[in-house]
Design an enzyme around this catalytic site. Structure first.
Site, PDB file in Angstrom:
ATOM      1  N   LYS A  41       0.832  -1.204   0.000  1.00 12.79           N
ATOM      2  CA  LYS A  41       0.000   0.000   0.000  1.00 12.79           C
ATOM      3  C   LYS A  41       0.870   1.258   0.000  1.00 12.79           C
ATOM      4  O   LYS A  41       2.064   1.207   0.292  1.00 12.79           O
ATOM      5  CB  LYS A  41      -0.938  -0.007   1.210  1.00 12.79           C
ATOM      6  CG  LYS A  41      -0.237  -0.036   2.560  1.00 12.79           C
ATOM      7  CD  LYS A  41      -1.248  -0.148   3.686  1.00 12.79           C
ATOM      8  CE  LYS A  41      -0.546  -0.176   5.036  1.00 12.79           C
ATOM      9  NZ  LYS A  41      -1.508  -0.239   6.155  1.00 12.79           N
ATOM     10  N   TYR A 260      16.482  29.916  11.445  1.00 15.85           N
ATOM     11  CA  TYR A 260      15.352  30.752  11.836  1.00 15.85           C
ATOM     12  C   TYR A 260      15.266  30.858  13.356  1.00 15.85           C
ATOM     13  O   TYR A 260      15.472  29.875  14.077  1.00 15.85           O
ATOM     14  CB  TYR A 260      14.042  30.164  11.313  1.00 15.85           C
ATOM     15  CG  TYR A 260      13.785  30.422   9.853  1.00 15.85           C
ATOM     16  CD1 TYR A 260      13.718  31.720   9.352  1.00 15.85           C
ATOM     17  CD2 TYR A 260      13.584  29.366   8.970  1.00 15.85           C
ATOM     18  CE1 TYR A 260      13.463  31.958   8.008  1.00 15.85           C
ATOM     19  CE2 TYR A 260      13.324  29.583   7.629  1.00 15.85           C
ATOM     20  CZ  TYR A 260      13.271  30.889   7.155  1.00 15.85           C
ATOM     21  OH  TYR A 260      13.015  31.118   5.827  1.00 15.85           O
TER      22      TYR A 260
END
EC number: 5.1.1.1
Length: 379
Positions: A41, A260
């Site tokens: 899957k 950041y």
């Protein structure tokens, strides 16, 4: 010889199909008298079903599980005589895809059973699987519903499941009492469907031992090299290696900051490699470690591997870029254009996942489209 695209890619993914096939064989052997299926899957857990399915078929797999009927239809040409099971079951409007592609619906509810029986009345006999929920409380008929069906004298003769299955909730924790509880509930149901093959074990369930194997096991993550049992040594081979190019190497003085929010401050003169991988590539922002506010209480961040040494990730993972501290490597050894292994043989994908507070499954199925993919080996 590697292709020019491989040598110049910003990020690259190498999938070892020999390791994939070997892992399936190992799980098949561990399954004892049962045979092992292969779970394909989500595009073979993100690695590419077009490549994974033929390798597993060549290794001997003949039973395959996918999530949806659409995945099953795509898989059918790759495994012409394989048996393909559809975990989501049959719904009004998609019945024809099951018959056209010889796909086996997994019946998860009385509603789906009604849809399947109506399809049989119109199109004739077709195999199905009965899914019984034994404690997961996610999909499946209750044991009481399954037992009532088994003993129903009015049950149509055309309803003849080729498999009765359930799914273990805690197989990755061998000592969890839920495992024995689910096993007992499952045995109660399978006894009522005498002669019908049974399936309970996922990857972790295979390692629980022969009591859990029944007739068919369903290994998934273990086939792709991931950990199936918490806290145990993983015996599976690494299947996928992710590498990313160093775009720039910078020197940051002691006391300087990076990323950041100035989220990392260096206590020594440091060299930082800016690497072309970010959360758009499935390298989750949460692997930043303490550089992300919501991760302050979680483990330290992930590592990469470069020139024989683990190098720590620092700062915040951004959309396209990540930072690694390469100070402890010889200065001349680290150059822009080099590749850092982000996970693979030297950096266990489950360790990266733990650094991000998640699991290897999520990292694999999150891999973005920007990697140059190379498939090596085979069955």
């Amino acid at each position: 010889m590697q292709s020019p695209e491989f040598l110049s890619a910003s990020s690259r993914l190498t999938v070892d199909l020999t390791a994939l096939a070997d892992n399936w064989r190992a799980m098949n052997e561990r399954s004892g008298k049962a045979r092992a299926a292969a779970v394909l899957k989500a595009d073979a857990y993100g690695l590419g079903v077009v490549h994974a399915a033929p390798a597993l078929y060549a290794a001997g797999a003949r039973d395959f599980f996918v999530a949806s009927v659409e995945e099953g239809a795509d898989l059918r040409p790759l495994v012409p005589d394989g048996r393909i099971y559809i975990l989501a079951g049959m719904w009004p409007g998609n019945e024809e895809l099951f018959f056209e592609n010889d796909l086996v619906p997994i019946i998860n509810s009385e509603e789906q059973l009604a849809v399947f029986m109506a399809a049989l009345s119109e199109r004739g006999d077709h195999p199905c699987v009965l899914h019984v929920d034994t404690g997961m409380n996610r999909l499946g008929l209750s044991p009481e519903e399954a037992l009532a069906l088994a003993h129903d004298p009015a049950r149509p003769a055309s309803f003849s499941p080729v498999l009765v299955m359930s799914h273990l909730a805690c197989a990755d924790d061998p000592g969890h009492p839920m495992n024995r509880y689910q096993l007992q509930r499952f045995r109660e149901v399978t006894a009522a469907f005498e002669g019908v093959p049974a399936s309970l074990a996922n990857s972790g369930g295979v390692f629980l031992g022969a009591d859990y194997h029944f007739d068919l096991t369903r290994p998934g993550i273990a086939v792709y090299g991931g950990e199936a049992v918490n806290g145990a040594v993983n015996p599976m081979k690494a299947v996928v290696t992710a590498e990313a190019r160093i775009v720039q190497v910078r020197t940051v003085p002691s006391g300087g900051t990076a990323s950041y929010g100035a989220s990392v401050r260096f206590g020594r003169d440091s060299r930082i490699a800016t690497v072309a991988i970010g959360y758009a590539d499935g390298y989750h922002r949460s692997v930043s470690g303490g550089g992300v506010t919501l991760r302050q209480a979680m483990p330290s961040g992930a590592f990469g591997f470069l020139h024989g040494m683990k190098v720590p990730h620092v700062g915040r993972v951004t959309m396209d870029l990540s930072l690694f501290d390469v100070t402890d490597l010889p200065e001349a050894a680290v150059r822009a254009g080099d590749y850092i292994e982000v996970f693979g043989r030297n950096v266990v994908i489950d360790d990266v996942a733990r650094a991000g507070g998640t699991i290897g499954y999520e990292l694999l199925t999150s891999l973005g489209r920007r990697y140059h993919r190379t498939y090596v080996g085979g069955a």
